[in-house]
Write a protein that holds these residues in place. Structure first.
Motif, PDB file in Angstrom:
ATOM      1  N   ASN A 124     -11.777  21.111  -2.072  1.00 48.08           N
ATOM      2  CA  ASN A 124     -10.396  20.786  -1.711  1.00 48.08           C
ATOM      3  C   ASN A 124     -10.114  20.994   0.057  1.00 48.08           C
ATOM      4  OD1 ASN A 124      -9.118  20.206  -4.539  1.00 48.08           O
ATOM      5  ND2 ASN A 124     -10.138  22.437  -4.970  1.00 48.08           N
ATOM      6  N   LYS A 125     -11.105  20.740   0.579  1.00 51.84           N
ATOM      7  CA  LYS A 125     -10.951  21.145   2.193  1.00 51.84           C
ATOM      8  C   LYS A 125      -9.848  20.324   2.726  1.00 51.84           C
ATOM      9  CE  LYS A 125     -15.300  19.149   3.234  1.00 51.84           C
ATOM     10  NZ  LYS A 125     -16.682  19.290   3.742  1.00 51.84           N
ATOM     11  N   ARG A 161     -11.858  19.667  -9.606  1.00 49.26           N
ATOM     12  CA  ARG A 161     -11.162  20.241  -8.550  1.00 49.26           C
ATOM     13  C   ARG A 161     -10.753  21.559  -8.596  1.00 49.26           C
ATOM     14  NH1 ARG A 161      -9.899  15.754  -4.933  1.00 49.26           N
ATOM     15  NH2 ARG A 161      -9.099  17.344  -3.528  1.00 49.26           N
ATOM     16  N   SER A 162     -10.418  22.043  -9.797  1.00 42.88           N
ATOM     17  CA  SER A 162      -9.707  23.358 -10.066  1.00 42.88           C
ATOM     18  C   SER A 162      -8.731  23.607  -9.210  1.00 42.88           C
ATOM     19  CB  SER A 162     -10.822  24.365  -9.825  1.00 42.88           C
ATOM     20  OG  SER A 162     -11.865  24.279 -10.703  1.00 42.88           O
ATOM     21  N   LEU A 163      -7.613  22.625  -9.307  1.00 40.87           N
ATOM     22  CA  LEU A 163      -6.587  22.775  -8.374  1.00 40.87           C
ATOM     23  C   LEU A 163      -5.722  24.118  -8.664  1.00 40.87           C
ATOM     24  CD1 LEU A 163      -5.444  18.984  -8.504  1.00 40.87           C
ATOM     25  CD2 LEU A 163      -6.415  20.355  -6.465  1.00 40.87           C
ATOM     26  N   CYS A 218     -14.925  26.001  -4.626  1.00 36.42           N
ATOM     27  CA  CYS A 218     -13.464  25.369  -5.086  1.00 36.42           C
ATOM     28  C   CYS A 218     -12.756  25.047  -3.669  1.00 36.42           C
ATOM     29  CB  CYS A 218     -12.763  26.477  -5.856  1.00 36.42           C
ATOM     30  SG  CYS A 218     -10.995  25.779  -6.028  1.00 36.42           S
ATOM     31  N   LYS A 219     -12.927  25.902  -2.743  1.00 35.53           N
ATOM     32  CA  LYS A 219     -12.170  25.671  -1.572  1.00 35.53           C
ATOM     33  C   LYS A 219     -12.910  24.475  -0.683  1.00 35.53           C
ATOM     34  CE  LYS A 219     -10.706  28.575   1.357  1.00 35.53           C
ATOM     35  NZ  LYS A 219     -10.640  29.601   2.635  1.00 35.53           N
ATOM     36  N   TRP A 237      -4.967  29.339  -1.795  1.00 30.90           N
ATOM     37  CA  TRP A 237      -4.178  29.043  -0.632  1.00 30.90           C
ATOM     38  C   TRP A 237      -2.969  30.231  -0.545  1.00 30.90           C
ATOM     39  CZ3 TRP A 237       0.757  28.135   0.430  1.00 30.90           C
ATOM     40  CH2 TRP A 237       1.117  27.701   1.790  1.00 30.90           C
ATOM     41  N   GLN A 258     -15.423  30.420  -6.265  1.00 32.77           N
ATOM     42  CA  GLN A 258     -14.108  30.171  -5.380  1.00 32.77           C
ATOM     43  C   GLN A 258     -14.359  29.648  -3.976  1.00 32.77           C
ATOM     44  OE1 GLN A 258     -12.551  34.093  -5.514  1.00 32.77           O
ATOM     45  NE2 GLN A 258     -11.610  33.838  -7.520  1.00 32.77           N
ATOM     46  N   PHE A 271      -7.603  26.496  -6.603  1.00 37.58           N
ATOM     47  CA  PHE A 271      -7.213  26.356  -5.341  1.00 37.58           C
ATOM     48  C   PHE A 271      -5.749  27.058  -4.990  1.00 37.58           C
ATOM     49  CE2 PHE A 271      -5.318  23.594  -1.867  1.00 37.58           C
ATOM     50  CZ  PHE A 271      -6.079  23.800  -0.663  1.00 37.58           C
ATOM     51  N   SER A 272      -4.721  26.656  -5.573  1.00 40.06           N
ATOM     52  CA  SER A 272      -3.505  27.097  -5.582  1.00 40.06           C
ATOM     53  C   SER A 272      -3.218  28.514  -5.364  1.00 40.06           C
ATOM     54  CB  SER A 272      -2.459  26.865  -6.464  1.00 40.06           C
ATOM     55  OG  SER A 272      -1.299  27.258  -6.505  1.00 40.06           O
TER      56      SER A 272
END
Length: 247
Positions: A96-97, A188-190, A92-93, A197, A89, A193-194
């Motif tokens: 997508n920073k 990117r494992s969006l 992942c962050k 967030w 995780q 990430f969602s």
């Protein structure tokens, strides 16, 4: 039909049991749902109480699985104040920073809808959702009574995804997330990430929970929720630190 009389409600809520239908998650099983009377006038406050009892919404309908021979669908919620990132995780962050998040009103947006349509055709092919309808798009994601936000994810101006989120009294509820399904974004494992967030957003708002819907141990699309800890599981009319299957 049955009545649910809770202390937090001014009057009982009628509940209806659906007819048997094929389970969407586990093969060769029949499913049922218990849903709130669609004629009942609802509010965000009422839903805030119902979600604490294991209910969820789909559009304006509030329901919970109530299968006759199966208890695999378990409502889960994440304690965001005690959440710790795993190594994956954190990666992942970091990937997508550069993504920025902006809150939008839950209104029709052609750019959002096109990404939603691309996403469901890619991720839900043959599952009944792969023929999106722009007239039903907002009916599925929003309601007239919920406090709902569309959190728009962009990088250098390009739309990458939208997290549809309900704000309830004690937390956030992850309703649905759709994102760019192109192969170039898979690493990117969006979706992950969602969730991460939304955890941070709940923390920023001083809330305790992120409601993640239903966990199903033997369904890959639903079992991933165990990757977010500490998770609580709702069964036997209360929340527990471990799933029923481990007791």
């Amino acid at each position: 039909m049955s009545d649910m009389d809770r202390n937090f409600l001014k009057k009982p809520i009628n509940l209806y049991l659906s007819a048997d239908h094929d389970c969407s998650y586990l093969p060769d099983r029949q499913a049922n749902s218990l849903f709130v009377d669609p004629e009942r006038e609802l509010t965000a406050e009422i839903y805030s109480e119902l979600i604490q009892q294991g209910f969820r919404r789909s559009g304006s309908y509030i329901y919970t699985p109530y299968c006759k021979k199966c208890q695999e669908c378990t409502p889960v919620r994440l304690n965001v104040q005690n959440f710790l990132l795993s190594r994956s995780q954190k990666r992942c962050k970091n990937k997508n920073k550069l993504i920025t998040i902006e809150e939008k009103s839950p209104l029709y947006d052609a750019e959002h809808y096109q990404m939603y349509a691309d996403y469901v055709r890619s991720r839900h092919a043959g599952g009944g959702m792969d023929e999106p309808d722009d007239d039903k798009y907002l009916e599925f994601l929003t309601s007239k009574w919920s406090e709902t936000a569309f959190f728009e994810m962009r990088e250098e101006g390009q739309l990458l995804g939208v997290a549809v989120t309900d704000i309830v009294d004690d937390g956030l509820s992850a309703v649905y997330t759709f994102f760019n399904p192109a192969d170039e974004y898979k690493s990117r494992s969006l979706g992950v990430f969602s969730v991460l967030w939304q955890v941070e957003e709940a923390q920023r708002r001083g809330l305790q929970w992120l409601y993640l819907g239903y966990w199903i141990k033997d369904c890959q699309k639903m079992s991933y929720k165990e990757n977010y800890q500490p998770l609580e599981y709702y069964y036997n009319h209360s929340w527990h630190d471990a799933p029923l299957s481990l007791l």
